[in-house]
Design a protein around this motif. Structure first.
Motif, PDB file in Angstrom:
ATOM      1  N   LEU A   1      -8.698   9.900 -17.991  1.00  5.39           N
ATOM      2  CA  LEU A   1      -9.960  10.163 -18.669  1.00  5.39           C
ATOM      3  C   LEU A   1     -10.707  11.287 -17.957  1.00  5.39           C
ATOM      4  O   LEU A   1     -10.617  11.420 -16.730  1.00  5.39           O
ATOM      5  CB  LEU A   1     -10.823   8.894 -18.681  1.00  5.39           C
ATOM      6  N   PRO A   2     -11.386  12.167 -18.701  1.00  9.14           N
ATOM      7  CA  PRO A   2     -11.676  12.028 -20.138  1.00  9.14           C
ATOM      8  C   PRO A   2     -10.647  12.690 -21.064  1.00  9.14           C
ATOM      9  O   PRO A   2     -10.778  12.607 -22.276  1.00  9.14           O
ATOM     10  CB  PRO A   2     -13.024  12.742 -20.268  1.00  9.14           C
ATOM     11  N   GLY A   3      -9.627  13.352 -20.524  1.00 10.19           N
ATOM     12  CA  GLY A   3      -8.715  14.112 -21.369  1.00 10.19           C
ATOM     13  C   GLY A   3      -7.708  13.292 -22.148  1.00 10.19           C
ATOM     14  O   GLY A   3      -6.998  13.814 -22.998  1.00 10.19           O
ATOM     15  N   GLU A   4      -7.613  11.968 -21.845  1.00 12.95           N
ATOM     16  CA  GLU A   4      -6.704  11.050 -22.524  1.00 12.95           C
ATOM     17  C   GLU A   4      -5.245  11.473 -22.394  1.00 12.95           C
ATOM     18  O   GLU A   4      -4.457  11.416 -23.334  1.00 12.95           O
ATOM     19  CB  GLU A   4      -7.102  10.867 -23.988  1.00 12.95           C
ATOM     20  N   GLU A   5      -4.874  11.874 -21.183  1.00 13.11           N
ATOM     21  CA  GLU A   5      -3.477  12.228 -20.912  1.00 13.11           C
ATOM     22  C   GLU A   5      -2.695  10.948 -20.628  1.00 13.11           C
ATOM     23  O   GLU A   5      -3.031  10.184 -19.725  1.00 13.11           O
ATOM     24  CB  GLU A   5      -3.387  13.175 -19.713  1.00 13.11           C
ATOM     25  N   LEU A   6      -1.629  10.740 -21.385  1.00 13.57           N
ATOM     26  CA  LEU A   6      -0.816   9.538 -21.252  1.00 13.57           C
ATOM     27  C   LEU A   6       0.320   9.798 -20.269  1.00 13.57           C
ATOM     28  O   LEU A   6       1.053  10.789 -20.400  1.00 13.57           O
ATOM     29  CB  LEU A   6      -0.257   9.131 -22.613  1.00 13.57           C
ATOM     30  N   THR A   7       0.479   8.902 -19.279  1.00  9.09           N
ATOM     31  CA  THR A   7       1.493   9.073 -18.244  1.00  9.09           C
ATOM     32  C   THR A   7       2.355   7.825 -18.143  1.00  9.09           C
ATOM     33  O   THR A   7       1.839   6.708 -18.063  1.00  9.09           O
ATOM     34  CB  THR A   7       0.836   9.345 -16.872  1.00  9.09           C
ATOM     35  N   LEU A   8       3.670   8.017 -18.154  1.00  6.97           N
ATOM     36  CA  LEU A   8       4.622   6.919 -17.981  1.00  6.97           C
ATOM     37  C   LEU A   8       4.885   6.728 -16.490  1.00  6.97           C
ATOM     38  O   LEU A   8       5.287   7.658 -15.794  1.00  6.97           O
ATOM     39  CB  LEU A   8       5.932   7.252 -18.709  1.00  6.97           C
ATOM     40  N   TRP A   9       4.660   5.511 -15.986  1.00  5.12           N
ATOM     41  CA  TRP A   9       4.846   5.225 -14.565  1.00  5.12           C
ATOM     42  C   TRP A   9       6.223   4.654 -14.254  1.00  5.12           C
ATOM     43  O   TRP A   9       6.749   4.869 -13.172  1.00  5.12           O
ATOM     44  CB  TRP A   9       3.779   4.226 -14.094  1.00  5.12           C
ATOM     45  N   THR A  10       6.766   3.861 -15.155  1.00  4.33           N
ATOM     46  CA  THR A  10       8.051   3.214 -14.906  1.00  4.33           C
ATOM     47  C   THR A  10       9.013   3.544 -16.043  1.00  4.33           C
ATOM     48  O   THR A  10       8.587   3.865 -17.158  1.00  4.33           O
ATOM     49  CB  THR A  10       7.900   1.688 -14.802  1.00  4.33           C
ATOM     50  N   GLU A  11      10.293   3.442 -15.778  1.00  7.47           N
ATOM     51  CA  GLU A  11      11.311   3.676 -16.804  1.00  7.47           C
ATOM     52  C   GLU A  11      12.359   2.586 -16.651  1.00  7.47           C
ATOM     53  O   GLU A  11      13.332   2.715 -15.924  1.00  7.47           O
ATOM     54  CB  GLU A  11      11.928   5.062 -16.653  1.00  7.47           C
ATOM     55  N   SER A  12      12.121   1.482 -17.348  1.00  2.00           N
ATOM     56  CA  SER A  12      12.957   0.297 -17.176  1.00  2.00           C
ATOM     57  C   SER A  12      14.304   0.459 -17.861  1.00  2.00           C
ATOM     58  O   SER A  12      14.456   1.223 -18.816  1.00  2.00           O
ATOM     59  CB  SER A  12      12.231  -0.935 -17.710  1.00  2.00           C
ATOM     60  N   GLU A  13      15.277  -0.327 -17.384  1.00  2.00           N
ATOM     61  CA  GLU A  13      16.659  -0.145 -17.791  1.00  2.00           C
ATOM     62  C   GLU A  13      17.080  -1.139 -18.868  1.00  2.00           C
ATOM     63  O   GLU A  13      16.593  -2.257 -18.939  1.00  2.00           O
ATOM     64  CB  GLU A  13      17.587  -0.322 -16.573  1.00  2.00           C
ATOM     65  N   THR A  14      18.035  -0.715 -19.694  1.00  2.00           N
ATOM     66  CA  THR A  14      18.615  -1.588 -20.711  1.00  2.00           C
ATOM     67  C   THR A  14      19.871  -2.275 -20.206  1.00  2.00           C
ATOM     68  O   THR A  14      20.530  -2.985 -20.966  1.00  2.00           O
ATOM     69  CB  THR A  14      18.976  -0.805 -21.980  1.00  2.00           C
ATOM     70  N   GLY A  15      20.244  -2.071 -18.948  1.00  2.00           N
ATOM     71  CA  GLY A  15      21.497  -2.612 -18.438  1.00  2.00           C
ATOM     72  C   GLY A  15      22.672  -1.714 -18.759  1.00  2.00           C
ATOM     73  O   GLY A  15      23.828  -2.149 -18.691  1.00  2.00           O
ATOM     74  N   GLY A  16      22.392  -0.469 -19.128  1.00  2.00           N
ATOM     75  CA  GLY A  16      23.464   0.467 -19.454  1.00  2.00           C
ATOM     76  C   GLY A  16      23.966   0.352 -20.871  1.00  2.00           C
ATOM     77  O   GLY A  16      24.988   0.940 -21.223  1.00  2.00           O
ATOM     78  N   VAL A  17      23.245  -0.408 -21.712  1.00  2.00           N
ATOM     79  CA  VAL A  17      23.673  -0.594 -23.097  1.00  2.00           C
ATOM     80  C   VAL A  17      22.995   0.449 -23.981  1.00  2.00           C
ATOM     81  O   VAL A  17      21.768   0.453 -24.108  1.00  2.00           O
ATOM     82  CB  VAL A  17      23.316  -2.003 -23.605  1.00  2.00           C
ATOM     83  N   PRO A  18      23.753   1.336 -24.615  1.00  2.00           N
ATOM     84  CA  PRO A  18      23.150   2.295 -25.551  1.00  2.00           C
ATOM     85  C   PRO A  18      22.929   1.625 -26.901  1.00  2.00           C
ATOM     86  O   PRO A  18      23.871   1.386 -27.662  1.00  2.00           O
ATOM     87  CB  PRO A  18      24.201   3.407 -25.644  1.00  2.00           C
ATOM     88  N   LEU A  19      21.707   1.273 -27.202  1.00  2.00           N
ATOM     89  CA  LEU A  19      21.404   0.523 -28.420  1.00  2.00           C
ATOM     90  C   LEU A  19      20.956   1.460 -29.537  1.00  2.00           C
ATOM     91  O   LEU A  19      20.104   2.329 -29.340  1.00  2.00           O
ATOM     92  CB  LEU A  19      20.301  -0.501 -28.139  1.00  2.00           C
TER      93      LEU A  19
END
Length: 661
Positions: free
Chosen positions: A371-389
């Motif tokens: 804030l105030p610019g409302e920039e969205l930031t991803l902190w984590t990148e969780s895994e699918t277990g290697g499954v391409p869904l």
């Protein structure tokens, strides 16, 4: 959720079917049963299938827990071993540093709010939900027990503004009533009871700006609660929510910076919850959020009092809004991934808002909004277990029930390469004050991706998210209406060109387990079987044996078992009383330490249905409570569930693979 395997020996006809479904049928050494599990009347589980589904058991999600009060870093909960634990993330995308290493899950915590030198967190034992409060010192990793350590439930830990005391609720006095206590976490001996309350639904909600008072919520039911102001010195309390002509919810609340008013979620004179400003002296209520047809389900107020963040539940999906408290201007935040938002919390500097987003196409992750610019930031990148869904997006579907009322649900279709009419698993949520919402299915993606099973999650009457009238439609003796909603759903499935009405099974946990059992008694001729996870088999015996702190809250929803007329209704309509009508296979899963639905509910339905000479599988975990939380137990449960589905749901002809366990 869970996994399973193929039996040691299958009929050749099932082998052909399984190959047609793209599933190999191995016969090899069984998977060892985890030490804490008791598998009763069940087949062994194949190592080959366990290996096949293993990738689907390895996905994990990250949940936002707290901001560090000084640094721009966060605390999250995620799993790298058997259970979720606390991790520190020092910057967006950086490595997750694990802090707690307990055998039991740790998913809620809060930093000491001035310098962030230590954490306060909650942990139970074996799923018993008797959470105890601990101080975790970040300098040496040492844990110090702050609560009584006994058979008490401790919850709603809340820091004062000065950062030298916490308030919390505890049932330690008698096991039934939630009293309020205050303690300086650096001095465990300073713990003292502030006020005695009557009832188990009390929760502390906020400290006043000068730390002289607390706001507290007295929960009566999903449709009724009251708001109280409590003197933080002597415990004197005064109800501040105004009287209403009908039961009203006064939910999550924050003091206004002036200390004379409070922001609060309420459904006063409304079908849905909205954010209001309550004058604590006069009871005057002023709507703050925009008028809409959907619940405001969560909010947070920035430390400077200038900005409110709101999460709105729009038919299961979340919308994030920011509201300027000076002007009242409200705007939707663009770019937030489509999904379910929770755990909204502003950093103390007011420049960042943290939250979690659960999505249907990926595991949940943590984001921040600058804030105030409302920039969205991803902190984590969780895994699918290697499954391409590559699965179809879940779809909201609707059908008319017996009384012409519209009921809706979420339909997860299988992978596109599956042809023909697909078998269906009807997955009924718990609560009953809950809502099925589009979500990443984790293990259950194996059903969609490899078995071609469609999953349909209904929101029958009694579900939240559709207004307070809808929530009350299943109360007391109106419970049969929710069961008939499932019957209407079975009719709807029969009209769909891509779904197979001859291959339908019901699944549910907790109240969903009750619904699964009830459906099995009402619609046995239309189902292939039922899976009951920690479910209720008789509402009367359940109410007699659930923990004391929960009983009165549940009586408002289900009815009072002490009333002869109500008890007669319970006994007449209970799945246990009608167990003779269950003519299809049943799988019951239970935690031995469950404080909500005791194991006796599972054991009595298992014994009764076994008299019907149908397959009944029973899986008991001696180190779990209301659902399995340890990965080794979750995996074996899922292996068993897949085996159950392969035997009793997938075959085109009922009974084609009914090999003896």
């Amino acid at each position: 959720m869970r996994r399973i395997v193929l039996a040691l020996v299958f009929a050749s006809s099932f082998s052909v079917l399984a190959r047609a479904e793209g599933v190999p049928v191995p016969a090899d050494k069984p998977v060892p049963v985890p030490p804490a599990l008791v598998a009763d009347g069940m087949p062994t589980m194949s190592r080959a299938l366990a290996a096949e589904v293993a990738r689907y058991t390895e996905s994990r999600n990250a949940n936002f827990v707290d901001w560090h009060p000084v640094e721009h870093q966060i605390l999250i909960a995620t799993r790298f071993g058997s259970t979720p634990q606390l991790h520190r993330v020092q910057s967006p995308g950086s490595i997750r540093t694990q802090l707690t290493f307990a055998a039991e899950p740790v998913t809620n915590a809060t930093y000491e709010p001035v310098a962030g030198k230590y954490l306060i967190f909650l942990r139970d034992q074996g799923g018993d939900e008797f959470n105890q409060i601990y101080r975790y010192d970040l300098t040496d990793g040492r844990e110090t027990l702050l609560s009584d350590g006994g058979r008490s439930q401790n919850r709603n830990v809340l820091w004062n503004r000065a950062g030298d005391r916490i308030a919390y609720g505890s049932t330690r006095r008698n096991g039934a009533d939630t009293d309020f206590y205050v303690i300086d976490p650096k001095l465990p001996a300073s713990d003292r009871r502030l006020v005695e309350n009557q009832g188990g639904g009390w929760a502390v909600a906020d400290w006043s700006p000068d730390d002289s008072r607390l706001l507290a919520i007295e929960g009566i039911s999903v449709n009724e609660s009251h708001l109280w102001s409590i003197d933080a010195t002597n415990g004197n309390k005064m109800r501040v929510s105004p009287e209403s002509g009908e039961p009203t919810v006064w939910g999550d609340t924050r003091f206004h910076p002036d200390g004379k008013r409070a922001y609060v979620l309420t459904d006063r004179e409304s079908e849905v919850a909205y954010l209001a400003l309550l004058d604590l002296a006069t009871g005057a209520v002023e709507r703050v959020s925009s008028k809409r047809a959907w619940d405001v389900e969560e909010f947070d107020l920035s430390h400077d009092g200038k900005t409110l963040a709101l999460a709105v539940n729009q038919e299961g999906l979340s919308k994030l809004f920011l509201l300027d408290t000076a002007t009242g201007a409200e705007r939707e935040v663009a770019g937030v991934p489509t999904g379910v938002i929770n755990r909204l919390k502003f950093h103390r500097d007011g420049k960042f808002l943290g939250f979690s987003v659960g999505r249907s196409d990926a595991p949940g992750d943590v984001y921040s909004l600058g804030l105030p610019g409302e920039e969205l930031t991803l902190w984590t990148e969780s895994e699918t277990g290697g499954v391409p869904l590559d699965l179809p997006e879940p779809q909201v579907v609707r059908w008319k029930s017996f009384d012409d009322r519209e009921i809706s649900g979420i339909l997860y279709r299988p992978a596109a390469h599956f042809a023909g009419k697909r078998p269906v698993l009807v997955s009924i949520h718990g609560g009953p004050e809950g809502q099925s919402r589009p979500a990443f299915l984790g293990r259950f993606n194996y059903l969609l991706d490899q078995l071609g099973i469609a999953i349909l999650a209904p929101n029958v009457r009694g579900s939240t998210g559709y207004g307070k009238t809808f929530v009350k439609l299943d109360n007391g003796m109106a419970r049969d209406g929710a069961i008939q909603d499932i019957g209407a759903l079975l009719d709807w499935i029969g009209r769909q060109p891509d779904l197979d009405p001859s291959r339908v099974m019901v699944y549910g946990g907790s109240y969903g387990g009750f619904m699964s059992l009830a459906s099995a008694t009402h619609f046995s001729d239309r189902l292939r079987g039922a899976i009951d996870v920690v479910g209720i088999s008789n509402l009367g015996t359940f109410l007699e044996n659930t923990e004391d702190y929960r009983r009165d809250l549940r009586r408002v929803e289900y009815g009072d078992e002490r009333d002869p007329e109500m008890r007669a209704y319970f006994d007449r309509t209970a799945p246990l009383s009608n167990a003779g009508k269950i003519k299809k296979p049943l799988f019951v899963i239970q935690g031995a330490n469950d404080p909500r639905v005791p194991r006796t509910e599972a054991e009595q339905i298992v014994a009764a249905v076994r008299k019907n000479d149908v397959p009944v599988w029973y899986l008991l975990a001696t180190n779990e409570g209301h659902g399995f939380r340890k990965k080794e137990n979750q995996d074996y449960q899922f292996f068993a569930m897949i085996e159950f589905l392969r035997r009793y749901l997938l075959p085109e002809k009922p009974g084609a693979t009914m090999a003896a366990p």
